[in-house]
Motif scaffolding. Structure first.
Motif, PDB file in Angstrom:
ATOM      1  N   ALA A 275       4.959  -3.578   1.953  1.00 10.66           N
ATOM      2  CA  ALA A 275       5.383  -3.109   3.210  1.00 10.66           C
ATOM      3  C   ALA A 275       6.250  -4.157   3.967  1.00 10.66           C
ATOM      4  CB  ALA A 275       4.124  -3.283   4.236  1.00 10.66           C
ATOM      5  N   GLY A 276       6.733  -5.103   3.259  1.00 13.44           N
ATOM      6  CA  GLY A 276       7.726  -6.150   3.894  1.00 13.44           C
ATOM      7  C   GLY A 276       8.672  -6.490   3.046  1.00 13.44           C
ATOM      8  N   GLU A 277       8.635  -7.804   2.253  1.00 17.17           N
ATOM      9  CA  GLU A 277       9.416  -8.362   1.560  1.00 17.17           C
ATOM     10  C   GLU A 277      10.049  -7.616   0.428  1.00 17.17           C
ATOM     11  OE1 GLU A 277      10.501 -11.479   1.854  1.00 17.17           O
ATOM     12  OE2 GLU A 277       9.187 -11.673   3.593  1.00 17.17           O
ATOM     13  N   LYS A 278       9.427  -6.483   0.214  1.00 17.79           N
ATOM     14  CA  LYS A 278       9.725  -5.642  -0.876  1.00 17.79           C
ATOM     15  C   LYS A 278      10.837  -4.540  -0.901  1.00 17.79           C
ATOM     16  CE  LYS A 278       8.043  -3.367  -5.294  1.00 17.79           C
ATOM     17  NZ  LYS A 278       6.929  -2.998  -5.845  1.00 17.79           N
ATOM     18  N   ILE A 279      10.957  -4.178   0.741  1.00 18.98           N
ATOM     19  CA  ILE A 279      11.645  -3.206   1.211  1.00 18.98           C
ATOM     20  C   ILE A 279      12.561  -3.557   2.029  1.00 18.98           C
ATOM     21  CG2 ILE A 279       9.914  -1.217   0.616  1.00 18.98           C
ATOM     22  CD1 ILE A 279       9.150  -1.405   3.701  1.00 18.98           C
ATOM     23  N   ARG A 280      13.426  -2.745   2.423  1.00 20.59           N
ATOM     24  CA  ARG A 280      14.517  -2.968   3.352  1.00 20.59           C
ATOM     25  C   ARG A 280      13.599  -2.393   4.926  1.00 20.59           C
ATOM     26  NH1 ARG A 280      20.041  -3.711   4.112  1.00 20.59           N
ATOM     27  NH2 ARG A 280      20.825  -3.074   6.127  1.00 20.59           N
ATOM     28  N   GLY A 281      13.443  -3.256   5.645  1.00 20.94           N
ATOM     29  CA  GLY A 281      12.815  -2.958   7.103  1.00 20.94           C
ATOM     30  C   GLY A 281      11.286  -3.424   6.659  1.00 20.94           C
ATOM     31  N   THR A 282      10.511  -3.187   7.627  1.00 16.71           N
ATOM     32  CA  THR A 282       9.024  -3.354   7.468  1.00 16.71           C
ATOM     33  C   THR A 282       8.102  -2.179   8.137  1.00 16.71           C
ATOM     34  OG1 THR A 282       9.704  -5.619   8.148  1.00 16.71           O
ATOM     35  CG2 THR A 282       7.594  -5.089   8.328  1.00 16.71           C
ATOM     36  N   ASP A 283       7.231  -2.013   7.402  1.00  9.01           N
ATOM     37  CA  ASP A 283       6.003  -1.044   7.589  1.00  9.01           C
ATOM     38  C   ASP A 283       5.012  -1.916   8.434  1.00  9.01           C
ATOM     39  OD1 ASP A 283       3.890   0.671   7.758  1.00  9.01           O
ATOM     40  OD2 ASP A 283       3.746   1.099   5.864  1.00  9.01           O
ATOM     41  N   GLU A 284       5.374  -2.042   9.677  1.00  6.16           N
ATOM     42  CA  GLU A 284       4.565  -2.799  10.757  1.00  6.16           C
ATOM     43  C   GLU A 284       3.164  -2.251  10.614  1.00  6.16           C
ATOM     44  OE1 GLU A 284       6.937  -2.482  14.263  1.00  6.16           O
ATOM     45  OE2 GLU A 284       8.330  -3.837  13.588  1.00  6.16           O
ATOM     46  N   MET A 285       2.893  -0.948  10.589  1.00  3.80           N
ATOM     47  CA  MET A 285       1.575  -0.705  10.718  1.00  3.80           C
ATOM     48  C   MET A 285       0.817  -0.996   9.502  1.00  3.80           C
ATOM     49  SD  MET A 285       0.875   0.847  13.441  1.00  3.80           S
ATOM     50  CE  MET A 285      -0.512   1.186  12.925  1.00  3.80           C
ATOM     51  N   LYS A 286       1.445  -1.276   8.341  1.00  6.20           N
ATOM     52  CA  LYS A 286       0.480  -1.622   7.277  1.00  6.20           C
ATOM     53  C   LYS A 286      -0.101  -3.269   7.640  1.00  6.20           C
ATOM     54  CE  LYS A 286      -0.529  -0.103   3.898  1.00  6.20           C
ATOM     55  NZ  LYS A 286      -1.724   0.767   3.531  1.00  6.20           N
ATOM     56  N   PHE A 287       0.999  -4.113   8.251  1.00  3.73           N
ATOM     57  CA  PHE A 287       0.550  -5.513   8.389  1.00  3.73           C
ATOM     58  C   PHE A 287      -0.562  -5.240   9.591  1.00  3.73           C
ATOM     59  CE2 PHE A 287       4.335  -6.456   6.343  1.00  3.73           C
ATOM     60  CZ  PHE A 287       4.326  -7.910   5.711  1.00  3.73           C
ATOM     61  N   ILE A 288      -0.201  -4.408  10.426  1.00  7.29           N
ATOM     62  CA  ILE A 288      -1.318  -4.378  11.672  1.00  7.29           C
ATOM     63  C   ILE A 288      -2.504  -3.886  11.325  1.00  7.29           C
ATOM     64  CG2 ILE A 288      -1.795  -3.134  13.726  1.00  7.29           C
ATOM     65  CD1 ILE A 288       1.248  -3.160  14.331  1.00  7.29           C
ATOM     66  N   THR A 289      -2.872  -2.809  10.377  1.00  2.00           N
ATOM     67  CA  THR A 289      -4.036  -2.414   9.625  1.00  2.00           C
ATOM     68  C   THR A 289      -4.573  -3.591   9.161  1.00  2.00           C
ATOM     69  OG1 THR A 289      -2.990  -0.276   9.933  1.00  2.00           O
ATOM     70  CG2 THR A 289      -5.065  -0.655   8.449  1.00  2.00           C
ATOM     71  N   ILE A 290      -4.059  -4.064   8.147  1.00  2.00           N
ATOM     72  CA  ILE A 290      -4.690  -5.163   7.465  1.00  2.00           C
ATOM     73  C   ILE A 290      -5.066  -6.438   8.204  1.00  2.00           C
ATOM     74  CG2 ILE A 290      -4.525  -6.926   5.579  1.00  2.00           C
ATOM     75  CD1 ILE A 290      -2.956  -4.451   4.079  1.00  2.00           C
ATOM     76  N   LEU A 291      -4.156  -6.967   9.168  1.00  2.00           N
ATOM     77  CA  LEU A 291      -4.626  -7.969   9.997  1.00  2.00           C
ATOM     78  C   LEU A 291      -5.743  -7.776  10.789  1.00  2.00           C
ATOM     79  CD1 LEU A 291      -0.871  -9.560  10.559  1.00  2.00           C
ATOM     80  CD2 LEU A 291      -2.707 -10.493   8.980  1.00  2.00           C
ATOM     81  N   CYS A 292      -5.851  -6.729  11.289  1.00  2.00           N
ATOM     82  CA  CYS A 292      -6.648  -6.299  12.460  1.00  2.00           C
ATOM     83  C   CYS A 292      -8.122  -5.575  12.026  1.00  2.00           C
ATOM     84  CB  CYS A 292      -6.164  -5.355  13.364  1.00  2.00           C
ATOM     85  SG  CYS A 292      -4.692  -6.120  14.439  1.00  2.00           S
ATOM     86  N   THR A 293      -8.195  -5.238  10.747  1.00  2.00           N
ATOM     87  CA  THR A 293      -9.481  -4.699  10.362  1.00  2.00           C
ATOM     88  C   THR A 293     -10.051  -5.453   9.375  1.00  2.00           C
ATOM     89  OG1 THR A 293      -8.370  -3.162   8.607  1.00  2.00           O
ATOM     90  CG2 THR A 293      -8.741  -2.250  10.899  1.00  2.00           C
ATOM     91  N   ARG A 294      -9.457  -6.385   8.617  1.00  2.00           N
ATOM     92  CA  ARG A 294     -10.325  -7.109   7.539  1.00  2.00           C
ATOM     93  C   ARG A 294     -10.932  -8.322   8.304  1.00  2.00           C
ATOM     94  NH1 ARG A 294      -9.443  -2.670   5.030  1.00  2.00           N
ATOM     95  NH2 ARG A 294      -7.849  -2.808   3.409  1.00  2.00           N
ATOM     96  N   SER A 295     -11.960  -8.798   7.636  1.00  2.00           N
ATOM     97  CA  SER A 295     -12.659 -10.027   7.845  1.00  2.00           C
ATOM     98  C   SER A 295     -11.689 -11.389   7.783  1.00  2.00           C
ATOM     99  CB  SER A 295     -13.814 -10.098   7.281  1.00  2.00           C
ATOM    100  OG  SER A 295     -13.852 -10.604   5.868  1.00  2.00           O
TER     101      SER A 295
END
Length: 180
Positions: A42-62
């Protein structure tokens, strides 16, 4: 307010209502690797950023799970999650994500830093100082005081004594207690 920051705030509201993953301490190693791969994709591998993927993981995981994800991410990306966030985002979203990571890695260090910078230099950020001392006073202020001394080479109470005065100083020192 930026849409992405709004999503982080919404995620934290859900967290307050108990929608974070199990906090029992169990970490599914496979899911941690998958989350690290998803963050990389969602970030380093692509041009641009899938911000929602970062938000989802950072906000829902313990926190325990995220610590494992950060380790796996380092292996995959050859850089820390913090460095990736800095290169992939900016502004309020970057600050919010870095705060989540910092709190996950060491919450006591995070609050020690907030307290230090509320008093460092000219003037005092009274709102930050009061909010952090009061909100943590019955939770983990003793651990924060230890971290403060370790990070800054002085006690929290000595910094309060040098930066405040009168009844305000007395009230804060009563909350903080001794720094033995």
């Amino acid at each position: 307010m930026n849409k992405s920051v709004g999503k982080i705030i919404e995620c934290h509201r859900q967290h307050a209502q108990g929608s974070r993953d199990d906090v029992s301490g169990f970490v599914d190693p496979g899911l941690a690797v998958q989350d690290a791969q998803d963050l990389y994709a969602a970030g380093e591998k692509i041009r641009g950023t899938d911000e929602m993927k970062f938000i989802t993981i950072l906000c829902t995981r313990s926190a325990t799970h995220l610590m494992r994800v950060f380790d796996e991410y380092q292996k995959i990306a050859n850089k820390s999650i913090e460095d990736s966030i800095k290169s992939e985002t900016h502004g309020s979203l970057e600050e919010a994500m870095l705060t989540i990571v910092k709190c996950t890695r060491n919450i006591h260090s995070y609050f020690a830093e907030r307290l230090y910078y509320s008093m460092k230099g000219l003037g005092t950020w009274d709102g930050t100082l009061i909010r952090n001392i009061v909100s943590r006073s019955e939770i983990d202020l003793n651990q924060i005081k230890c971290e403060f001394k370790k990070l800054y080479g002085k006690s929290l109470s000595s910094m309060i004594m040098g930066d405040t005065s009168g009844d305000y100083k007395t009230a804060l020192l009563n909350l903080v207690g001794s720094d033995s």
